[in-house]
Design a protein around this motif. Structure first.
Motif, PDB file in Angstrom:
ATOM      1  N   GLY A 146     -52.131 -10.741  14.689  1.00 37.30           N
ATOM      2  CA  GLY A 146     -51.224  -9.875  13.972  1.00 37.30           C
ATOM      3  C   GLY A 146     -51.150 -10.217  12.494  1.00 37.30           C
ATOM      4  O   GLY A 146     -51.561 -11.301  12.065  1.00 37.30           O
ATOM      5  N   ARG A 175     -48.071   3.247  17.464  1.00 39.47           N
ATOM      6  CA  ARG A 175     -46.600   3.277  17.535  1.00 39.47           C
ATOM      7  C   ARG A 175     -46.032   4.565  16.960  1.00 39.47           C
ATOM      8  O   ARG A 175     -45.205   4.554  16.055  1.00 39.47           O
ATOM      9  CB  ARG A 175     -46.020   2.055  16.833  1.00 39.47           C
ATOM     10  N   PRO A 180     -44.542   0.659  12.007  1.00 44.72           N
ATOM     11  CA  PRO A 180     -44.062  -0.621  11.459  1.00 44.72           C
ATOM     12  C   PRO A 180     -43.608  -0.472  10.016  1.00 44.72           C
ATOM     13  O   PRO A 180     -44.142   0.329   9.245  1.00 44.72           O
ATOM     14  CB  PRO A 180     -45.287  -1.540  11.565  1.00 44.72           C
ATOM     15  N   TYR A 186     -47.813  -6.604  12.986  1.00 46.35           N
ATOM     16  CA  TYR A 186     -48.506  -5.663  13.871  1.00 46.35           C
ATOM     17  C   TYR A 186     -49.805  -6.303  14.327  1.00 46.35           C
ATOM     18  O   TYR A 186     -50.540  -6.880  13.514  1.00 46.35           O
ATOM     19  CB  TYR A 186     -48.796  -4.344  13.142  1.00 46.35           C
TER      20      TYR A 186
END
Length: 490
Positions: A146, A175, A180, A186
């Motif tokens: 991430g 998403r 985000p 992420y």
């Protein structure tokens, strides 16, 4: 022109040996690590580009294309075209049934074969020094562990959330409805796994392996055409650039199917500069409009999104490296279990019967156009501008100001820009000189409503990355503050 006040810092710097400018700090760090291992500029550019596909999934990724301009220290520049073609099963009858007999922006028929992974391999085979697998470790780590989403990327992710809802796989991956925010972490473990396979097995892992098979299954379910055979057939190619002589400089652009010829035409036409600054700006706008109009007679060039990395290594090898999935989040169709979306370059086709009309195995007209300039036969500067129609327009403004007018590179990149939005319609970036703005309006260029041309914090006025060789031999790298990128030098 007015110069917008930005904090310079890591956005620019000077180095004696090598330089990198790229669109995200993690990409710059990846390139820097390859150069520290005695990798070439191409090794560094591939590593950076692979990271960009992780950290800016709305702009690029392994479902997209690659174009590059490479300047070896001892020979003429060479272009690489890694753009993919329409599926072999595309027919005129299928397009004829669409509204206006044109492929819409994110229609299932807009999906073309990804060319990026093969492009990485081809340029590495010719110019790489490091082991292939090593190049992908930074990207694999970022995808698996991430990363913190950067500011401009987060804004674009939010603005283009609407693209993510049509395909359930894409919605889950990126998403949808809950993008985000800046600074939020992420991860994309599915993409990490595919990149690991590419690192271990080479491009065949992508073009003959699981991604191709999964893409075919997904397209069959969505009534699309792209199939595993289209992946298998894809080939990129090296080619001679198009170029123009401009005083002591030679400017090089990628040839068609890109719009590099429009850049050359406009910069040449405006090379003799009027004394008055506002008249000079009007002449540049007019030259750009004419060049873009000439290109439009042959191609249809809608707006897209791209990333750019420019690297010069300690041996003098220079590369402008640009990859893209075209519109933000591409087609909006993701490949199940593989962590990436497919591009929608088919939207770049014109109508049936046009020279740029759609057809099986045809490459559409391409917005991505890396460039570079030589001075007295030696590398002078590499430049790429992202942002669809701002790619040629941004290049024209920057090249003219650096090569013709002698502006410092950072001043040319930071200056407020204009963007042609149609015949006689010119969007002006905040900070543009009011006197020249009035002069342009008096000479037929109406300003659209405020906000036109702006997106996600200025990014639709382009985002440039550039490296310049100064007269004393040092390298100057500048990363456009309109984007999330930075520079590294040694």
């Amino acid at each position: 022109m007015s110069t917008t006040a930005y904090t310079a810092g890591e956005k620019q710097g000077l180095g004696a040996h090598w330089a990198v400018a790229a669109g995200h700090p993690l990409a710059v760090r990846a390139a820097q690590s390859m150069l520290a291992l005695n990798g070439s500029a191409v090794d560094a550019a591939i590593a950076a580009d692979a990271v960009m596909g992780v950290v800016e999934p709305m702009a690029t990724g392994i479902g997209g294309d690659l174009l590059a301009m490479i300047a070896p220290p001892d020979s003429r520049p060479l272009a690489y075209n890694g753009s993919g073609a329409a599926p072999m099963s595309l027919t005129a009858a299928q397009v004829q049934e669409l509204p206006g007999a044109r492929i819409p922006e994110r229609h299932i028929l807009s999906i073309t074969t990804p060319g990026l992974v093969r492009g990485w391999w081809d340029v590495h085979q010719r110019y790489g020094r490091l082991e292939w697998a090593r190049l992908f470790q930074p990207a694999i780590e970022a995808a698996r562990e991430g990363f913190k989403v950067a500011t401009v990327a987060a804004r674009e992710w939010h603005i283009f959330d609407f693209v993510l809802h049509r395909d359930p796989v894409c919605a889950a991956l990126y998403r949808a409805a809950n993008p985000p925010t800046a600074g939020e972490r992420y991860a994309n473990p599915e993409l990490a796994a595919v990149l690991q396979e590419i690192a271990e097995q080479g491009p065949d892992a992508f073009y003959l392996g699981r991604p191709a098979q999964q893409a075919e299954q997904a397209m069959a379910q969505a009534q699309g055409l792209l199939c595993a055979e289209d992946f298998r057939r894809h080939q990129g190619f090296f080619c001679e650039p198009v170029s123009a002589t401009l005083g002591e400089f030679s400017l090089f652009e990628c040839p068609p199917n890109t719009h590099g010829v429009a850049v050359l035409e406009a910069v040449q036409a405006a090379w003799s500069r009027p004394v008055d600054e506002c008249e000079a700006e009007l002449a540049l706008v007019q030259a750009t409009e004419t060049a873009m109009s000439n290109a439009a007679r042959v191609v249809c060039d809608p707006a897209g999104n791209t990333v750019c990395t420019v690297v010069v290594d300690s041996d003098g090898l220079a590369v402008t490296f640009m990859s893209s999935i075209f519109k933000r989040f591409g087609s909006g169709y993701a490949v199940p279990g593989c962590g990436f979306v497919l591009q929608n370059r088919g939207f770049g086709f014109s109508e049936l019967g046009h020279i740029n009309g759609p057809g099986p195995g045809r490459r559409p007209y391409h917005t991505v156009v890396p460039s570079l300039a030589l001075r007295a036969g030696q590398f002078h500067m590499g430049l790429g501008v992202v942002g669809g129609l701002m790619q040629p327009q941004g290049q024209i403004q920057i090249w003219t100001r650096v090569l013709r007018d002698g502006w410092p590179l950072e001043q040319a990149l930071y200056a407020a820009r204009w963007r042609l939005e149609g015949s006689g319609r010119l969007a002006l970036e905040e900070g543009f000189d009011p006197g020249c703005a009035n002069f342009l309006r008096e000479n037929g260029y109406a300003s659209p409503d405020k906000g036109v041309g702006e997106l996600a914090g200025r990014s639709d006025f382009g985002g440039a990355q550039a490296v310049e060789r100064l007269a004393d031999g040092r390298l100057k790298a500048v990363s456009d503050p309109r984007k999330d990128g930075c520079v590294a030098l040694a």
